[in-house]
Motif scaffolding. Structure first.
Motif, PDB file in Angstrom:
ATOM      1  N   SER A 341      12.694   6.636  -3.022  1.00 15.86           N
ATOM      2  CA  SER A 341      11.553   6.984  -4.083  1.00 15.86           C
ATOM      3  C   SER A 341      10.509   5.804  -4.004  1.00 15.86           C
ATOM      4  O   SER A 341       9.370   6.437  -3.879  1.00 15.86           O
ATOM      5  N   ARG A 342      10.958   4.539  -3.823  1.00 15.84           N
ATOM      6  CA  ARG A 342       9.877   3.626  -3.765  1.00 15.84           C
ATOM      7  C   ARG A 342       9.204   3.745  -2.586  1.00 15.84           C
ATOM      8  O   ARG A 342       7.876   3.520  -2.270  1.00 15.84           O
ATOM      9  N   ASP A 343       9.989   3.783  -1.412  1.00  9.65           N
ATOM     10  CA  ASP A 343       9.456   3.939  -0.064  1.00  9.65           C
ATOM     11  C   ASP A 343       8.526   5.117   0.061  1.00  9.65           C
ATOM     12  O   ASP A 343       7.394   5.070   0.449  1.00  9.65           O
ATOM     13  N   ALA A 344       8.801   6.340  -0.649  1.00  2.00           N
ATOM     14  CA  ALA A 344       7.903   7.647  -0.576  1.00  2.00           C
ATOM     15  C   ALA A 344       6.737   7.095  -1.233  1.00  2.00           C
ATOM     16  O   ALA A 344       5.330   7.499  -0.865  1.00  2.00           O
ATOM     17  N   LEU A 345       6.806   6.717  -2.544  1.00  2.46           N
ATOM     18  CA  LEU A 345       5.585   6.389  -3.232  1.00  2.46           C
ATOM     19  C   LEU A 345       4.709   5.141  -2.264  1.00  2.46           C
ATOM     20  O   LEU A 345       3.434   5.248  -2.360  1.00  2.46           O
ATOM     21  N   GLY A 346       5.348   4.284  -2.113  1.00  2.00           N
ATOM     22  CA  GLY A 346       4.498   3.241  -1.285  1.00  2.00           C
ATOM     23  C   GLY A 346       3.938   3.723   0.169  1.00  2.00           C
ATOM     24  O   GLY A 346       2.557   3.372   0.342  1.00  2.00           O
ATOM     25  N   ARG A 347       4.543   4.763   0.536  1.00  2.00           N
ATOM     26  CA  ARG A 347       3.808   5.326   2.127  1.00  2.00           C
ATOM     27  C   ARG A 347       2.656   6.186   1.448  1.00  2.00           C
ATOM     28  O   ARG A 347       1.739   6.072   2.325  1.00  2.00           O
ATOM     29  N   VAL A 348       2.588   6.707   0.571  1.00  2.00           N
ATOM     30  CA  VAL A 348       1.629   7.406  -0.036  1.00  2.00           C
ATOM     31  C   VAL A 348       0.568   6.621  -0.111  1.00  2.00           C
ATOM     32  O   VAL A 348      -0.826   6.910  -0.144  1.00  2.00           O
ATOM     33  N   LEU A 349       0.701   5.676  -0.889  1.00  2.00           N
ATOM     34  CA  LEU A 349      -0.167   4.605  -1.434  1.00  2.00           C
ATOM     35  C   LEU A 349      -1.064   4.117  -0.353  1.00  2.00           C
ATOM     36  O   LEU A 349      -2.224   3.910  -0.355  1.00  2.00           O
ATOM     37  N   LEU A 350      -0.151   3.689   0.650  1.00  2.00           N
ATOM     38  CA  LEU A 350      -0.537   3.091   1.999  1.00  2.00           C
ATOM     39  C   LEU A 350      -1.489   4.123   2.886  1.00  2.00           C
ATOM     40  O   LEU A 350      -2.577   3.789   3.076  1.00  2.00           O
TER      41      LEU A 350
END
Length: 600
Positions: A341-350
């Motif tokens: 979940s954290r990776d998915a959110l981080g990649r969208v923010l990036l």
């Protein structure tokens, strides 16, 4: 049960088929089944109205009574000392308590209670009870994110149960090991355990078909992990249909299959279908378990990924944040599903260039993946790729390329060369090169990734469309218009063959072909491509990102040949859609175009 117990008695006292030792073991077997039934009835009686629908599955975990008349199994079944009967009853009540906590999503508490039951069973040393407590502990450990502990406990449960004839426990342990090894991304081992489970399944009765459905359900995750998304989708859809027939469309077990198929559709790029299935699963599960539950968190993350991919950015961000927040509240920040979940959110923010928000999330994931799985694991490589994208955004070019090369090398050593995750990694590296302005190297990476997908899937597979579109974009940037046109046209042709000529998936390539024709001075072709793209986007709700590309492409194509206000209206529509999808560069392009043109 009473009738079968009488038959066992007859074999010992009338027909004399059994000696006293075998009869004693049969009597203890029936007593154990009775204790199981009492504990199960007690557990079901404590379920609230929303969660009572799980009773079907809870009841299906009862050991079969018929095995108490099987002399081959009874020969392996030791009878416990008479003095332990009350303690066995108490331990079964403790197991029931653990199950209730697990179903409520209180996984840490469930694991602690299960471990206490196992310790008490070790003191009795009655093998059937001990194998059961190992199984319950392993299942709870998995839910709590302790996969290595789960692996150990479930292996103990499986082999002990096989040794003492507890076939139901052995069967459930084998099925649970499929889940654990899939979580660990050790899919070949998961496949082996699926075969063990199939052997045991063939010996069991399955009047409801739910066990067969679960077999398809678990196999779908294994096939997806091995990169065979078509086989995964087929198995998942079969499980969904069987569960719907047995339990109805609104049952949580049916919803679990909807979630599973939604995950596969997401991997296949079938974002709208994935979103619809996941939304349905979320509503059913929330009714069953409440909002604060791991399953709700996982589905929120998956839905966020699906709708992000079609350009509904604000809603996607809200879902991704909510999914991660629930996970961190109900499990832990380092739970394997929390890392995803954290990776998915981080990649969208990036992708939204919010690097200050993305960087700490992705660095946290890298540290956790290293600690949990080591530096040669598939999951660590995925985290490394995400941090490489952070490095690129921060201007650390050499570090970004070094990390991405290391990630690809790990994946290539861990997976088959044609595995889609290797191709996806090469595509992410291509995006890094392109963002760094090194377009030729980006094209090389894109071509290599495409070749691997073709080797695995064939030349006309639906999963080639998006890679062909991305390759076309890079070729346009490099000035290779003929090659770009061929790439876009091939994507359209594949989509038309597999999805039909009116599917919204054709919109991105048609819009790209329109702008390419316009750049080459072919206004008629540009208008044809763009008009078709707009019809499909508006008729099938392609999402704001694709719709914006179509509307602006048509605005450009009509600008010099149509004196009406339509081009500006189309451009304004594209501007609104680019705003929704947070495509800042494209929105700025539309603003400049509108500013340069006169008129209303």
């Amino acid at each position: 049960m009473e009738d079968r117990a009488q038959r066992g008695c007859a074999r010992a006292t009338i027909t004399r088929e059994w000696d006293d030792a075998l009869f004693d073991r049969s009597a203890w077997c029936f007593e154990d089944r009775r204790l199981q039934l009492e504990a199960t009835v007690e557990q079901i009686a404590t379920l609230n109205r929303a969660s009572a629908r799980r009773a079907v599955r809870i009841a299906s975990y009862l050991d079969p009574v018929a095995s108490c008349l099987d002399p081959n199994l009874l020969q392996r079944l030791p009878a416990p000392p008479l003095a332990t009967r009350d303690e066995i009853r108490a331990i079964r009540a403790t197991i029931s308590e653990s199950d209730q906590l697990r179903h409520a999503g209180r996984f840490g508490e469930a694991l602690a209670v299960a471990a206490s039951a196992r310790a008490r069973a070790e003191a009795i040393a009655w093998s059937p009870l001990l194998s059961l407590t190992h199984f319950v502990e392993g299942r709870c450990a998995y839910e709590a994110g302790q996969t290595k502990r789960a692996d150990d406990a479930l292996l103990r449960a499986y082999f002990a149960a096989q040794n003492d004839g507890s076939t139901e426990v052995a069967f459930r342990a084998a099925r649970s090991l499929i889940i654990v090894y899939s979580e660990l991304q050790r899919y070949r081992e998961a496949e082996v355990w699926a075969r063990h489970a199939d052997v045991l399944a063939a010996t069991r009765e399955d009047p409801s078909g739910l066990d067969a459905a679960e077999g398809h359900y678990l196999l779908s995750s294994v096939r997806a992990g091995l990169g065979d998304y078509d086989a995964a989708a087929a198995a998942g859809e079969r499980a969904l249909a069987m569960r719907r027939d047995a339990l109805g469309p609104d049952h949580p077990i049916t919803a679990a299959s909807s979630r599973s198929v939604g995950m596969i559709y997401l991997a296949q790029g079938r974002y709208r279908e994935a979103s619809a299935l996941l939304e349905r699963a979320s509503s059913i599960w929330e009714d069953a378990v409440g909002h604060e539950h791991l399953y709700i968190a996982q589905i929120a993350t998956l839905r966020g990924q699906a709708i992000w991919s079609i350009g509904q950015v604000d809603e996607a961000l809200a879902l991704l944040r909510e999914g991660l927040a629930i996970m961190e509240r109900v499990v832990s920040a380092d739970h394997p599903k929390a890392l995803r979940s954290r990776d998915a959110l981080g990649r969208v923010l990036l992708a939204l260039e919010r690097v200050d928000e993305a960087e700490p999330l992705l660095l946290q994931n890298l540290d956790a993946a290293r600690a949990q799985r080591g530096v040669r694991h598939h999951g660590y490589a995925e985290a490394l790729l995400s941090v490489a994208e952070v490095d690129r955004a921060r201007g650390r070019e050499a570090l970004a390329l070094a990390r991405s090369a290391e990630a690809v090398e790990i994946l290539e050593s861990a997976l088959a060369p044609e595995h889609p995750d290797v191709a996806a990694a090469l595509e992410r590296v291509a995006d890094i090169y392109r963002a760094l302005g090194r377009v030729d190297e980006a094209i090389t990476q894109r071509r290599e990734a495409l070749a691997r997908r073709e080797a695995s899937l064939g030349l006309d597979h639906g999963q080639l469309r998006a890679p062909l579109e991305a390759l076309g974009d890079a070729l346009v940037e490099a000035g290779s218009r003929d090659q770009a046109r061929a790439s876009y046209a091939r994507a359209v042709a594949i989509g038309e063959r597999l999805l039909g000529p009116t599917h919204a998936a054709l919109v991105p390539s048609l819009s790209a072909l329109a702008r390419l024709a316009l750049a080459e001075g072919d206004g008629d072709a540009a208008r044809r491509f763009a008009e078709r793209a707009v019809r499909l986007a508006e008729g099938a709700d392609a999402g704001p990102r694709a719709a914006a590309d179509a509307h602006f492409a048509l605005a450009l194509a009509l600008a010099d040949g149509e004196p009406s206000t339509r081009p500006r209206a189309l451009a304004r529509q594209a501007h609104r859609e680019y705003t929704t999808s947070h495509e800042e560069a494209r929105r700025a392009e539309v603003e400049r175009w509108l500013t340069e043109r006169s008129g209303p």
